[in-house]
Design a protein around this motif. Structure first.
Motif, mmCIF file in Angstrom:
data_model
loop_
_atom_site.group_PDB
_atom_site.id
_atom_site.type_symbol
_atom_site.label_atom_id
_atom_site.label_comp_id
_atom_site.label_asym_id
_atom_site.label_seq_id
_atom_site.Cartn_x
_atom_site.Cartn_y
_atom_site.Cartn_z
ATOM 1 N N UNK A 1 0.860 -1.189 0.000
ATOM 2 C CA UNK A 1 0.000 0.000 0.000
ATOM 3 C C UNK A 1 0.891 1.232 0.000
ATOM 4 N N UNK A 2 0.721 2.082 -0.997
ATOM 5 C CA UNK A 2 1.521 3.295 -1.084
ATOM 6 C C UNK A 2 1.161 4.236 0.046
ATOM 7 N N UNK A 3 2.164 4.710 0.756
ATOM 8 C CA UNK A 3 1.928 5.578 1.903
ATOM 9 C C UNK A 3 1.465 6.957 1.460
ATOM 10 N N UNK A 4 0.444 7.441 2.123
ATOM 11 C CA UNK A 4 -0.044 8.797 1.883
ATOM 12 C C UNK A 4 0.829 9.734 2.712
ATOM 13 N N UNK A 5 1.587 10.578 2.049
ATOM 14 C CA UNK A 5 2.548 11.435 2.751
ATOM 15 C C UNK A 5 1.915 12.682 3.358
ATOM 16 N N UNK A 6 0.629 12.909 3.120
ATOM 17 C CA UNK A 6 -0.033 14.075 3.695
ATOM 18 C C UNK A 6 -0.253 13.898 5.196
ATOM 19 N N UNK A 7 -0.350 14.984 5.910
ATOM 20 C CA UNK A 7 -0.702 14.934 7.324
ATOM 21 C C UNK A 7 -2.170 14.545 7.455
ATOM 22 N N UNK A 8 -2.506 13.959 8.600
ATOM 23 C CA UNK A 8 -3.871 13.461 8.795
ATOM 24 C C UNK A 8 -4.928 14.556 8.618
ATOM 25 N N UNK A 9 -4.755 15.770 9.181
ATOM 26 C CA UNK A 9 -5.770 16.817 8.956
ATOM 27 C C UNK A 9 -5.984 17.138 7.485
ATOM 28 N N UNK A 10 -4.914 17.070 6.690
ATOM 29 C CA UNK A 10 -5.044 17.341 5.258
ATOM 30 C C UNK A 10 -5.825 16.232 4.556
ATOM 31 N N UNK A 11 -5.598 14.991 4.979
ATOM 32 C CA UNK A 11 -6.344 13.866 4.392
ATOM 33 C C UNK A 11 -7.830 14.016 4.688
ATOM 34 N N UNK A 12 -8.140 14.368 5.928
ATOM 35 C CA UNK A 12 -9.532 14.473 6.346
ATOM 36 C C UNK A 12 -10.239 15.666 5.711
ATOM 37 N N UNK A 13 -9.482 16.676 5.362
ATOM 38 C CA UNK A 13 -10.080 17.884 4.787
ATOM 39 C C UNK A 13 -10.239 17.818 3.273
ATOM 40 N N UNK A 14 -9.647 16.802 2.658
ATOM 41 C CA UNK A 14 -9.661 16.701 1.201
ATOM 42 C C UNK A 14 -11.046 16.256 0.723
ATOM 43 N N UNK A 15 -11.776 17.157 0.069
ATOM 44 C CA UNK A 15 -13.129 16.861 -0.399
ATOM 45 C C UNK A 15 -13.134 15.823 -1.516
ATOM 46 N N UNK A 16 -12.004 15.645 -2.198
ATOM 47 C CA UNK A 16 -11.936 14.691 -3.298
ATOM 48 C C UNK A 16 -11.547 13.289 -2.862
#
Length: 316
Positions: free
Chosen positions: A3-18
């Motif tokens: 599984x490719x690691x998502x390098x974004x911070x958790x708040x950014x992942x949760x805020x991403x509407x897409x």
């Protein structure tokens, strides 16, 4: 699967509407959990953004508790990985996450079997290996949908009779515990395909193991077995049995006729020696029957390295 690691911070992942966030692989991010624990994910503010969440991994984040995990009951979560943290227990609120089908809590510091897990009626896979659990409760039968129960490398001393009520269980993994016997009720696990009880203190296997007609893999190496029940000869689907490093001096007539005589060169039973049509691979090295010079059992030079070799064999 990688599984490719998502390098974004958790708040950014949760805020991403897409991002639909059906899966969140948040392992090895301890720096993001150090202040607020799992609230960085499981807060009332974030839960509305997890309405499609089915898989969540919080693996190896140095978590000492998972308070707030009950908030995930508002999601369709099916798979939760809490492995390799510092958990000593699981909170009662985990039982509210009733959609869970897979729960991994390997390699923590849990001492008591987590009772909250018993409320997860849809659970199919429960992995608690690498903890300090000494007792499995009778209420384990409540997990009637369970397919995999993994309790390797704990301190389990007894298995309850109610284990036999897990009619859908396919893998029972109890390697490296302190078991001195198995209850005869294991014969009720008619869907069982893998039984692993290596590195315990078993002096015998119950006759009822012969009732496990779908059994394909039997691992009982590194115990104190003196003999085998003749009923094992009835396991027609058995593909491999590792019985090495015990104290077996002879085989029941039925077992020898089905699996063959011991070959001291290969350390296995050879079906050709008795003209048997079976193709079962039965490893018997480290027993007196395979080498009369061996004293047999764990007292005859059995080592952790041998057990690791056996584990590698089991997982192939």
């Amino acid at each position: 699967m990688f599984v490719k690691k998502d390098t974004r911070k958790i708040p950014d992942i949760l805020a991403d509407e897409g991002d639909e966030r059906e899966e969140l692989h948040l392992g090895r991010r301890s720096s993001e959990f150090v202040s607020n624990g799992i609230k960085v994910v499981c807060s009332s503010r974030h839960i509305p953004r997890l309405q499609k969440l089915q898989k969540l991994s919080l693996y190896d984040n140095m978590l000492s508790h998972v308070k707030g995990i009950g908030a995930l009951s508002a999601t369709p979560l099916k798979h939760l990985n809490l492995g390799r943290n510092q958990l000593k227990s699981l909170p009662p609120e985990l039982g509210k996450v009733g959609t869970l089908e897979t729960l991994w809590v390997d390699d923590n510091a849990i001492t008591d079997f987590p009772r909250s897990v018993l409320q997860l009626k849809r659970l199919q896979e429960l992995r608690l290996s690498g903890n300090r659990i000494s007792e499995v409760p009778e209420e384990i039968a409540a997990l009637s949908e369970l397919r995999v129960l993994a309790l390797d490398n704990n301190e389990v001393k007894t298995v309850p009779k109610s284990i036999g009520k897990l009619s859908h269980l396919q893998s029972l993994l109890l390697r490296q515990n302190e078991l001195e016997e198995l209850p005869g009720e294991v014969g009720g696990l008619l869907d069982l395909k893998t039984l692993s009880v290596s590195s315990n203190r078993l002096a015998s296997l119950p006759e009822s193991v012969g009732q496990l007609v779908l059994l394909e893999f039997l691992f009982a190496n590194g115990n104190r077995l003196l003999s085998l029940p003749p009923e094992l000869a009835g396991l027609l689907k058995l593909r491999k049995a590792n019985l090495s490093n015990n104290s077996i001096y002879s085989l029941p007539v039925d077992v020898e006729a089905a699996w063959g005589r011991a070959d001291p060169v290969t350390g296995k039973l050879d079906p050709a020696t008795v003209d048997s049509p079976r193709k079962t691979e039965v490893v018997i090295r480290g027993n007196p029957i395979a080498d009369p010079k061996q004293a047999g059992g764990s007292a005859s030079g059995y080592t952790a390295e041998q057990d690791m070799t056996s584990l590698m064999d089991e997982t192939r």
